[in-house]
Design an enzyme around this catalytic site. Structure first.
Site, mmCIF file in Angstrom:
data_model
loop_
_atom_site.group_PDB
_atom_site.id
_atom_site.type_symbol
_atom_site.label_atom_id
_atom_site.label_comp_id
_atom_site.label_asym_id
_atom_site.label_seq_id
_atom_site.Cartn_x
_atom_site.Cartn_y
_atom_site.Cartn_z
ATOM 1 N N HIS A 93 -47.124 6.939 17.640
ATOM 2 C CA HIS A 93 -47.138 5.785 18.545
ATOM 3 C C HIS A 93 -46.031 4.802 18.188
ATOM 4 C CE1 HIS A 93 -48.808 1.935 20.178
ATOM 5 N NE2 HIS A 93 -49.298 2.706 21.124
ATOM 6 N N ASP A 149 -47.146 -1.632 14.359
ATOM 7 C CA ASP A 149 -47.528 -0.356 14.953
ATOM 8 C C ASP A 149 -47.911 0.632 13.855
ATOM 9 O OD1 ASP A 149 -47.543 1.860 16.966
ATOM 10 O OD2 ASP A 149 -46.511 0.369 18.184
ATOM 11 N N SER A 166 -48.839 0.386 26.113
ATOM 12 C CA SER A 166 -48.086 0.446 24.857
ATOM 13 C C SER A 166 -46.641 0.844 25.103
ATOM 14 C CB SER A 166 -48.720 1.462 23.902
ATOM 15 O OG SER A 166 -49.898 0.979 23.331
#
Length: 461
Positions: A241, A210, A405
């Site tokens: 994120h 990530d 996600s």
């Protein structure tokens, strides 16, 4: 064939020992059609029979090579671990990237020591921030504390079921068989009930491919660390994120499996973008680390969480994930956020031929989240809209995001819960178990993977 390129400007992905199965595409090396005469970045994977030192390989290919090129190239994709020294697991995977014209790539592809050549594309991972102002909230306002599990705890303590009454809605939904009711609660309120086993994920390593992890966040309790970066010495999470997905896997307040080891593998930049070569390097780093860890005391298993992807079939990434699953690693991938067929994307489409779990996203009323991809490549759905989790904005910050996600790490956390109880499960068996425990017939508007993640405890949310 001679090139003017100096090899020190290229990036070696790995000199890594593992099992290399036959590629899905024809065995002859192929190269995509030309995009311009100015050239592109390409990933060159060597054939398994090519055992010579890099210097000899590059010389035969016509490259000029500086004396320190090999070390510079490897270090550019490595943080904290040298993964070129293992010699105990199958055949070597060796690859590098370089910039060249399509005509040169076609010539290179014809060499007998080249397995495949593919353009090193760059993908940007889409994510929807649910409410930007929410990021100013702090975890300390939630007043939730999880009793830490000690490795020496008795079995009855490990099997104890704990209820958290300050959970986000996604955790509540995966621990109940019934649809959630609002009872005056908003989607982003932390007022839902989550039941889980106290041992959840103890001894399991989860590699977060990530944008990095804010390891200083208090909700990780010291269990998160950065172990790899594809961006020089940058180990920060400039986007948020990665910190958010890691929180859903295993943070104290927002995590499915609250005891896991969270290992940051930074392959996305501050714009949430990364190259195919970085993704391949990240997977192979995780694999090498797994091979070193699997004989250590207390180790229960390894999971790769990939809340990322891009269009088309990416052969090098397929090969990397095939090696990882053959070595016993478990993989969860996001289905994608384009509201289209998930089979058009990598690594999502790999779920049809590899024992990995491809995850679609739902909202709080058990409908397909509007942006979630769909189709036969989706294996399972999990909550993905308005998911509150840890933030990169400070040591106590939290914020909501939406997307597959956010659904994917919930599945990774559920996998970690099961691995603690049965670490001998192979990837195919764990995938079957996770899907079998999911709730059928409760989702609306989904195509493919028509089951909703559940941990089987059936609490009241």
């Amino acid at each position: 064939m001679k090139y003017s390129l100096v090899i020190s400007t290229s990036i070696l992905l790995s000199t890594f020992t593992t099992t290399l199965a036959a590629p899905v595409n024809p065995s002859t090396a192929t190269v995509p059609a030309a995009s311009s005469d100015e050239g592109d970045e390409y990933i060159i994977v060597l054939a398994p029979a090519e055992k010579r030192p890099w210097g000899q390989v590059f010389t035969d290919m016509g490259y000029n090579m500086t004396s320190r090129a090999h070390d510079i190239s490897v270090n550019k994709h490595t943080f904290g671990t040298n993964y070129g020294d293992l010699r105990t697991f199958g055949k070597e995977f060796r690859a590098f990237t370089t910039h060249m014209k399509s005509t040169d790539a076609a010539s290179l592809a014809s060499l007998p020591n080249v397995l495949s050549i593919e353009k090193d594309v760059k993908w940007t991972v889409k994510v929807q921030r649910y409410n930007d102002t929410f990021g100013t909230h702090n975890v300390k306002d939630n007043k939730w504390s999880f009793p830490i599990v000690k490795r020496q705890a008795q079995q009855d303590q490990l099997n104890q079921v704990v209820q958290q009454s300050t959970a986000p809605w996604n955790l509540a939904r995966i621990s109940t068989a019934q649809p959630l009711t609002s009872n005056g609660r908003e989607v982003i309120d932390l007022k839902f009930n989550y039941q889980f086993e106290r041992s959840s994920g103890l001894g399991v390593d989860v590699y977060m491919l990530d944008s990095g992890i804010n390891t200083q966040h208090v909700d990780f309790g010291g269990r998160a660390k950065m172990v790899f970066t594809a961006f020089g010495n940058d180990i920060t999470d400039g986007h948020g994120h990665g910190t958010h997905t890691a929180g859903t896997v295993g943070s104290t307040t927002f995590g499915v499996a609250k005891n896991v080891n969270l290992l940051g593998v930074k392959v996305l930049d501050s714009q949430n973008a990364g190259s195919l070569s970085s993704f391949v390097a990240g997977v192979d780093f995780a694999l090498s680390s797994h091979l070193q860890r699997r004989t250590q005391p207390g180790f229960k298993g390894s999971i790769i969480n990939m809340s990322l992807g891009g269009p088309g079939f990416a052969q090098p990434l397929f090969d990397a994930l095939q090696r990882a699953t053959q070595a016993g690693m478990h993989v969860a991938v996001a289905g994608g956020n384009d509201n289209t067929d998930s089979c058009q994307f990598s690594p999502a489409q790999f779920s049809q031929s590899l024992p990995i779990i491809n995850v679609g996203a739902t909202n709080v009323v058990d409908q397909k989240w509007e942006g979630s991809n769909f189709g036969k490549c989706i294996d399972i759905h999990a909550p993905g809209e308005g998911i509150v989790s840890t933030s990169n904005k400070g040591p106590q910050a939290m914020e909501p995001m939406s997307g597959t996600s956010m659904a994917c790490p919930a599945v990774a956390g559920a996998m970690a819960v099961e691995l603690f109880k049965n670490p001998s499960l192979d990837p195919a068996s764990l995938k079957k178990l996770i899907v079998s425990k999911a709730l059928p017939g409760v989702l609306q508007g989904v195509t493919g993977g028509n089951v909703l993640l559940n941990n089987g405890l059936r609490a009241v949310g």
